[in-house]
Design a protein around this motif. Sequence first.
Motif, mmCIF file in Angstrom:
data_model
loop_
_atom_site.group_PDB
_atom_site.id
_atom_site.type_symbol
_atom_site.label_atom_id
_atom_site.label_comp_id
_atom_site.label_asym_id
_atom_site.label_seq_id
_atom_site.Cartn_x
_atom_site.Cartn_y
_atom_site.Cartn_z
ATOM 1 N N SER A 85 1.223 -1.361 -0.480
ATOM 2 C CA SER A 85 -0.082 0.433 0.322
ATOM 3 C C SER A 85 1.159 1.536 0.003
ATOM 4 N N LEU A 86 1.932 1.016 -1.155
ATOM 5 C CA LEU A 86 2.714 1.965 -0.565
ATOM 6 C C LEU A 86 2.265 3.944 -1.677
ATOM 7 N N LYS A 87 2.910 4.497 -0.703
ATOM 8 C CA LYS A 87 2.111 6.640 -0.601
ATOM 9 C C LYS A 87 2.984 7.292 -1.474
ATOM 10 N N SER A 88 2.914 8.381 -2.018
ATOM 11 C CA SER A 88 4.299 9.224 -2.174
ATOM 12 C C SER A 88 5.166 9.325 -1.481
ATOM 13 N N GLU A 89 4.077 9.557 0.016
ATOM 14 C CA GLU A 89 5.269 9.702 1.105
ATOM 15 C C GLU A 89 6.318 8.844 1.645
ATOM 16 N N ASP A 90 6.038 7.645 1.216
ATOM 17 C CA ASP A 90 7.169 6.256 1.338
ATOM 18 C C ASP A 90 8.830 6.435 0.273
ATOM 19 N N THR A 91 8.063 7.567 -0.696
ATOM 20 C CA THR A 91 9.320 7.936 -1.617
ATOM 21 C C THR A 91 10.872 8.536 -0.501
ATOM 22 N N GLY A 92 12.395 7.945 -1.210
ATOM 23 C CA GLY A 92 12.797 8.337 -0.172
ATOM 24 C C GLY A 92 13.840 7.167 -0.698
ATOM 25 N N VAL A 93 15.688 7.647 -0.375
ATOM 26 C CA VAL A 93 16.724 5.982 0.110
ATOM 27 C C VAL A 93 16.717 5.474 1.316
ATOM 28 N N TYR A 94 15.986 4.333 0.997
ATOM 29 C CA TYR A 94 16.099 3.637 2.173
ATOM 30 C C TYR A 94 17.857 2.230 2.346
ATOM 31 N N TYR A 95 18.394 3.415 3.665
ATOM 32 C CA TYR A 95 18.979 2.436 4.232
ATOM 33 C C TYR A 95 19.401 0.886 5.029
ATOM 34 N N CYS A 96 19.764 0.517 5.115
ATOM 35 C CA CYS A 96 19.637 -1.176 5.682
ATOM 36 C C CYS A 96 20.640 -0.215 6.903
ATOM 37 N N ALA A 97 20.827 -1.058 8.403
ATOM 38 C CA ALA A 97 21.664 -0.459 9.009
ATOM 39 C C ALA A 97 21.440 -1.091 10.236
ATOM 40 N N ALA A 98 22.583 -1.001 11.430
ATOM 41 C CA ALA A 98 22.493 -1.602 12.376
ATOM 42 C C ALA A 98 23.326 -0.865 13.805
ATOM 43 N N GLY A 99 23.148 -1.730 14.667
ATOM 44 C CA GLY A 99 23.445 -0.709 16.258
ATOM 45 C C GLY A 99 23.483 -1.767 17.746
ATOM 46 N N GLN A 100 24.137 -1.310 18.314
ATOM 47 C CA GLN A 100 24.554 -2.136 19.248
ATOM 48 C C GLN A 100 22.895 -2.663 20.217
ATOM 49 N N LEU A 101 22.713 -1.100 20.038
ATOM 50 C CA LEU A 101 21.267 -1.209 21.180
ATOM 51 C C LEU A 101 20.581 -1.326 20.568
ATOM 52 N N PRO A 102 19.361 -1.473 20.934
ATOM 53 C CA PRO A 102 17.775 -1.788 20.489
ATOM 54 C C PRO A 102 17.003 -0.271 20.129
ATOM 55 N N TYR A 103 17.847 0.654 19.250
ATOM 56 C CA TYR A 103 16.493 1.728 19.310
ATOM 57 C C TYR A 103 16.880 1.478 17.434
ATOM 58 N N CYS A 104 15.718 2.099 16.923
ATOM 59 C CA CYS A 104 15.424 2.180 15.703
ATOM 60 C C CYS A 104 15.231 3.794 15.156
ATOM 61 N N THR A 105 16.636 4.296 15.024
ATOM 62 C CA THR A 105 17.150 5.571 15.040
ATOM 63 C C THR A 105 17.672 6.364 14.688
ATOM 64 N N GLY A 106 18.399 7.429 13.435
ATOM 65 C CA GLY A 106 19.514 7.119 12.973
ATOM 66 C C GLY A 106 20.541 7.264 14.517
ATOM 67 N N SER A 107 20.883 8.116 15.232
ATOM 68 C CA SER A 107 21.807 7.808 15.555
ATOM 69 C C SER A 107 22.748 6.382 16.712
ATOM 70 N N TYR A 108 21.700 5.735 16.556
ATOM 71 C CA TYR A 108 21.835 4.751 17.502
ATOM 72 C C TYR A 108 21.997 3.062 16.026
ATOM 73 N N LEU A 109 22.113 3.314 15.278
ATOM 74 C CA LEU A 109 22.151 2.633 14.102
ATOM 75 C C LEU A 109 23.962 3.015 12.701
ATOM 76 N N PRO A 110 24.884 3.232 13.732
ATOM 77 C CA PRO A 110 26.169 3.624 12.943
ATOM 78 C C PRO A 110 26.554 2.655 11.080
ATOM 79 N N ILE A 111 25.936 1.868 11.576
ATOM 80 C CA ILE A 111 26.304 0.888 10.201
ATOM 81 C C ILE A 111 25.771 1.044 9.319
ATOM 82 N N ARG A 112 26.337 1.423 8.171
ATOM 83 C CA ARG A 112 24.417 1.828 7.316
ATOM 84 C C ARG A 112 25.232 1.374 5.832
ATOM 85 N N GLY A 113 24.245 1.104 5.178
ATOM 86 C CA GLY A 113 24.461 0.733 3.535
ATOM 87 C C GLY A 113 24.646 2.040 3.041
#
Length: 122
Positions: A85-113
């Motif tokens: 059910s994709l919407k126009s606002e879903d447009t963007g660059v999607y980065y796979c990311a990983a981090g040591q702590l269980p938080y889903c924000t950029g500052s906690y996911l420093p390992i990125r594709g």
Amino acid sequence: QVQLVESGGGLVQPGGSLRLSCAASRNTLDYNAIGWLRQSPGKEREGVACIGSDGEYIYYADSVKGRFTISRDYAKNTVYLQMASLKSEDTGVYYCAAGQLPYCTGSYLPIRGRGTQVTVSS
């Protein structure tokens, strides 16, 4: 350090579906969160969905709840993001990311594709 490679992006019409894949160079069980960040035009980078090493921690941004599903294949060291059910606002660059702590924000996911582009447009 683990390497993450995204695939599956592309152009899709509103209401359509896509599945993104994130292949890791080794198992990612030592990261307590792995998932997807999205950079949309004119918006701040946001955590879209993340999953923990044991699969019990799962996070979805409010904007994608009920439409996106994150999963992982431990044997293939791969994380998936099924988008429906994709919407126009879903447009963007999607980065796979990983981090040591269980938080889903950029500052906690420093390992990125390098990211994969998703464009939702008619």
